[in-house]
Design a protein around this motif. Structure first.
Motif, PDB file in Angstrom:
ATOM      1  N   SER A 132     -28.018  31.832 -31.517  1.00 27.78           N
ATOM      2  CA  SER A 132     -28.236  33.163 -31.452  1.00 27.78           C
ATOM      3  C   SER A 132     -27.111  33.572 -30.226  1.00 27.78           C
ATOM      4  CB  SER A 132     -29.519  33.441 -30.744  1.00 27.78           C
ATOM      5  OG  SER A 132     -30.519  33.156 -31.912  1.00 27.78           O
ATOM      6  N   ASN A 191     -32.304  39.132 -33.585  1.00 26.34           N
ATOM      7  CA  ASN A 191     -33.329  38.389 -34.077  1.00 26.34           C
ATOM      8  C   ASN A 191     -34.665  38.975 -33.492  1.00 26.34           C
ATOM      9  OD1 ASN A 191     -33.618  38.022 -31.367  1.00 26.34           O
ATOM     10  ND2 ASN A 191     -32.926  35.570 -31.688  1.00 26.34           N
ATOM     11  N   ASP A 227     -29.212  37.462 -37.646  1.00 26.90           N
ATOM     12  CA  ASP A 227     -29.833  36.284 -36.726  1.00 26.90           C
ATOM     13  C   ASP A 227     -31.377  36.713 -37.330  1.00 26.90           C
ATOM     14  OD1 ASP A 227     -30.961  34.744 -34.968  1.00 26.90           O
ATOM     15  OD2 ASP A 227     -30.207  35.669 -33.233  1.00 26.90           O
ATOM     16  N   GLU A 228     -32.006  35.856 -37.933  1.00 23.68           N
ATOM     17  CA  GLU A 228     -33.449  35.633 -38.433  1.00 23.68           C
ATOM     18  C   GLU A 228     -33.572  36.996 -39.247  1.00 23.68           C
ATOM     19  OE1 GLU A 228     -35.537  33.402 -37.971  1.00 23.68           O
ATOM     20  OE2 GLU A 228     -34.873  32.167 -36.274  1.00 23.68           O
ATOM     21  N   ARG A 281     -37.309  37.587 -40.427  1.00 24.64           N
ATOM     22  CA  ARG A 281     -38.637  37.184 -39.599  1.00 24.64           C
ATOM     23  C   ARG A 281     -39.633  38.219 -39.531  1.00 24.64           C
ATOM     24  NH1 ARG A 281     -37.616  36.370 -33.247  1.00 24.64           N
ATOM     25  NH2 ARG A 281     -37.377  34.210 -33.757  1.00 24.64           N
TER      26      ARG A 281
END
Lengths: 528, 336
Positions: free
Chosen positions: A293, A336, A421-422, A425
């Motif tokens: 990250s 994220n 990033d993710e 999620r």
């Protein structure tokens, strides 16, 4: 719980839901975002106090009027957002609100002893004397569970407890869950991760659009059926086909290093070199502390000071020192944590979607609301954002739709390089699918994608290549065909990569599909 | 309000969720109080309203700047002192040094903007809390005002070479700012306030800078990662607030026909109260100039109604305090 129904104003979010929770079992509560899972457990946990239907605990009618009331009934809910006081110690948090007083004073030592005893009894590795804010997220999560145990919870509800945990931490949590199960606790577990469902579930209950679709023993519910229950249609494929046709090199890093603050001793990212080609998805794998990250943040110019190394974009060396600069160079970063760093929650969908592209949509700094609306409508339709109006504040949307808005912001600037990033999620299967499709569209348009995801199946399915990071250094690199979870995990834990990489080879090895790979030193095993 | 599930009730509830509706309700309440306690009909005279607006205008101008800063997630305590500094400078330049207004006014506004920009630069550039940075500017600007004026009111009494005083005429620009237009129905000060409100509304609602300000107040990190030039946007909000404090300072000097270095003490708090009563969130990211306009009228009329009813100042202050709390409680967002 019997015939539970709940309305918010004119919107019915739950109707006629029945749920039985037995002691000594794990009940998985499954459903897309917005299916009503969170509402249901908020009723159970005493957050929502006005509802229809009945709740019985041990055969007695109850009505939790507050979270504390629910705790007295033996019901503890661990929400996605942790409810600990960051500046207090674990021990203080465990007994917060407990009548553990002596003439108005808290007995520090006794409290600490009690906390230690509790933590030891359940084998939770926690230092109760430390402040919560000093602990990593995983341990905060454990502290939250310990807090529920301190209240002698008989029913423990966990809402996506693993969304911020890495693999070993998840395993530790699962051990704890098994342990609690053996002690007779009933556990309600909400998750979006398929492996977790089948790893944990004794029974599975599915909600869809506020209705109870069904409850079945995990053994009687194959994955296809479960998905069908959840989305109401059969999904033959979880991941869309991704035809990779990499073009020229889009992004190249050499010796990319990030130092933490002014003391350069700690380096979250240490000498990373890699290249991403147009139309290629490179997956970054790594456990917590791998620096993946941070690498994306650093690339995007959002790290602050202490950045070393060279970056080339489309063959030209680039100097990036702020997010603004990187956006003008065609970079986009999906962070994220959509709530903390991705979205401005009080602002409208339109305002959020157009935020990165505002100068282009405006004339001489004066905004043109009609153009903004048209632009937002376009991307919202493309990502199938479900919202009554684009003027609604983003904070009022469901998680999946929020994530789509965070992504839609970058759709407008037509990025050449995406740092994701993710991206999926905590969102439901349908929203995930739409985000995968969008990623494929980007690669077809020739964008390069650097992808981080903690869900290994997703990483394996989406990436053309997988680069594994451990403590800020690259420890392995696999083409899609050669990657498997075990090897990735071992590399992520700092082990040598095994047969894919020839450790003795001098010069850049080929990754098996004719891509030139870069420099040798960074791939050495981290000295730990 | 009871929780009615009928559609009319639900519509009312939704209407009530809107901060503008609540700010309007507060203003209406004040209006009703004015109609009841009308001081033998004084409340129904046009002149009363003109004077109420005149007295509220300076606070309103300050509140416009305060709204910008608060929406950006900050606070500006320096505006009261900057007002005094500009009032003193303006009087000095126009009365004593006989500068033409067309030169003096831009210079004075620049002083105000520079003071605001300095505080904003410290807050945004060095990551000092805005409360502290503007508190420092508040003290500093007060000191500057006293330095410029020599600690005395800068009035039309001009000292001769031999130490005696002579009185000069009140400058024409002072008289013009304190005059009335539109057939005596509107004071120039109020017109200036309306102009300031219009300008800040345009910036907030129609300019990228305003949108950036909302984004920063709502989530600074997300704004930064979306390419918003956070520091510049914040600094400009404080500069704008300082500029508007300068405008207020010009009006104050004209109304008092002098530059008082002690003027404006505590005005920053009134400005904050106006913004908050309007319903702009102190946490940033929510609110607007329309709300501040309603807040200005509420506070302004409240003051006027209390004064025409000859309520002594001591009781007025206590009542104002209670009203502020009541309004803020009414404005608080309900958790559903």
């Amino acid at each position: 719980m019997r015939s539970i129904a709940k309305r918010f104003g004119a919107v019915t979010v739950l109707r006629d839901v029945d749920l039985d929770i037995h002691g000594g079992e794990v009940l998985i509560l499954a459903g897309e975002n917005g299916a009503g899972k969170s509402t249901l457990i908020k009723i159970l946990g005493g957050v929502h106090t006005s509802f229809e239907g009945r709740i019985q605990v041990g055969g007695e009618d109850v009505r939790p009027r507050s979270p504390l009331d629910a705790a007295r009934l033996g019901i503890a809910v661990i929400h996605q957002e942790l409810s600990l006081v960051p500046s207090m110690t674990v021990a203080d948090n465990l007994f917060l609100g407990h009548p553990d007083w002596s003439k108005g004073f808290i007995r520090e030592s006794r409290r600490r002893e009690a906390a230690r005893a509790l933590v030891d009894r359940y084998g939770i590795g926690l230092d109760v004397a430390r402040r919560v804010e000093d602990l990593p997220v995983a341990q905060q999560q454990l502290a939250e569970i310990a807090k529920a145990l301190a209240r002698q919870a008989r029913v423990l509800v966990m809402d996506e407890p693993t969304s911020s945990l890495n693999a070993p931490e998840v395993q530790r949590l699962f051990h704890l869950i098994h342990d609690l199960k053996a002690r007779g606790c009933g556990i309600v577990y909400i998750t979006h991760k398929m492996e977790e469902v089948f790893q944990l579930a004794d029974r599975i209950a599915v909600l869809r659009d506020g209705r109870h679709i069904g409850t079945a023993l995990a053994a009687d519910l194959p994955i296809e059926r479960l998905l069908e229950w959840m989305v109401g249609r059969s999904l033959d494929q979880q991941y869309p086909a991704h035809a990779s046709q990499p073009g020229g090199e889009r992004l190249r890093l050499e010796g990319f290093t990030l130092a933490a603050g002014r003391q350069a001793a700690r380096r979250p990212v240490d000498g990373v070199s890699l290249a991403v080609r147009a139309g290629e998805i490179v997956g970054l794998a790594g456990l917590q502390g791998s620096g993946a990250s941070e690498l994306l943040r650093g690339l995007f110019g959002a790290w602050g000071g202490g950045v070393q190394g060279r970056v080339w974009i489309d063959g030209r060396e680039a100097r990036i020192s702020s997010p603004r600069q990187s956006i003008t160079q065609g970079l986009a970063l999906l962070t994220n944590d959509r709530k903390a760093t991705g979205l401005v929650l009080p602002l409208s969908i339109i305002a959020n979607v157009t935020l990165a592209d505002l100068p282009r949509l405006a004339r001489c700094g004066w905004r043109r609301p009609a153009r903004e609306r048209a632009a937002a409508e376009g991307v919202a339709a493309e990502l199938a954002v479900r919202a009554a109006s684009l003027d609604l504040p983003v904070g009022s949307l469901s998680g999946g739709n929020q994530q789509k808005i965070a992504l839609a912001k970058w759709l407008l600037i037509q990025p050449r390089i995406l740092l994701l990033d993710e991206p999926t999620r905590g969102i439901d299967v349908g929203a995930k699918h739409e985000i995968y499709e969008r990623m494929n569209a980007w690669t077809r348009e020739g964008a390069a994608i650097l992808l981080i995801t903690s869900e290994l199946p997703e990483l394996l399915a989406l990436s053309d290549r997988i680069v594994v990071l451990h403590r800020g250094r690259i420890t392995a690199e696999f083409p899609r065909a050669a990657a498997d979870p075990a090897r990735i995990l071992s590399a992520a834990m700092g082990q040598a990569a095994g047969p894919v990489r020839d450790p003795g080879a001098a010069g850049p090895p080929s990754d098996g599909r004719g891509f030139p790979s870069i420099g040798g030193t960074d791939r050495s095993v981290s000295p730990l | 309000m009871n929780r009615d599930t009928s559609s009319a009730g639900a519509r009312l509830a939704r209407f009530w969720e809107n901060p503008a509706a609540r700010a309007l309700a507060a203003l209406l309440l004040v209006g009703i109080i004015g109609c009841v306690f009308n001081a033998d009909g004084a409340f129904f005279k046009a002149g009363t309203h003109r004077d109420a607006l005149r007295q509220a205008s300076i606070f309103g101008i300050l509140a416009c700047g305060m709204t910008l800063v608060i929406i950006g997630g900050g606070i500006d305590l320096a505006v009261g002192s900057l007002l005094a500094l500009v009032a003193v400078c303006f009087s000095q330049l126009v009365i004593h040094w006989s500068w033409p207004p067309l030169l003096a006014i831009p210079v004075c506004l620049l002083i105000g903007a520079a003071g605001g920009a300095a505080a904003g630069g410290i807050a945004a550039g060095f990551r000092v809390q805005p409360f502290i940075a503007t508190l420092a500017m508040m003290v500093f600007a007060r000191g500057m005002a006293k330095t410029v004026s020599g600690g005395m009111k800068v009035s039309t009494a001009v000292q001769n070479a031999d130490g005696t005083y002579r009185y000069v005429d009140v400058p024409a620009i002072f008289r013009w700012i304190d005059s009335r237009i539109l057939g005596d129905h509107l004071t120039v000060v109020t017109a200036i306030f309306i102009g300031c409100a219009l300008a800040t509304w345009l910036l907030l609602a129609r300019h990228t800078w305003g949108r950036y300000l909302y984004a920063i107040g709502g989530n600074e990190e997300a704004a930064r990662l979306s390419g918003v030039p956070v520091r510049a946007v914040k600094l400009l909000s404080y500069a704008a607030s300082g500029l508007l404090a300068g405008v207020a300072g010009l009006c104050q000097a004209a109304q008092e026909q002098q530059g008082d270095p002690e003027a404006g003490a505590g005005y920053e708090l009134t400005a904050i109260a106006i913004v908050v009563i309007g319903g702009t969130a102190l946490t940033g990211g929510r609110g607007g100039i329309g709300l501040t306009l309603l807040g200005t009228l509420t506070i302004g009329y409240l003051e006027k109604i209390l004064s025409i009813n000859a309520v002594p100042e001591a009781s007025r202050l206590m009542l104002t305090g209670i009203i502020i709390i009541a309004a803020v409680l009414a404005q608080r967002r309900r958790a559903t």
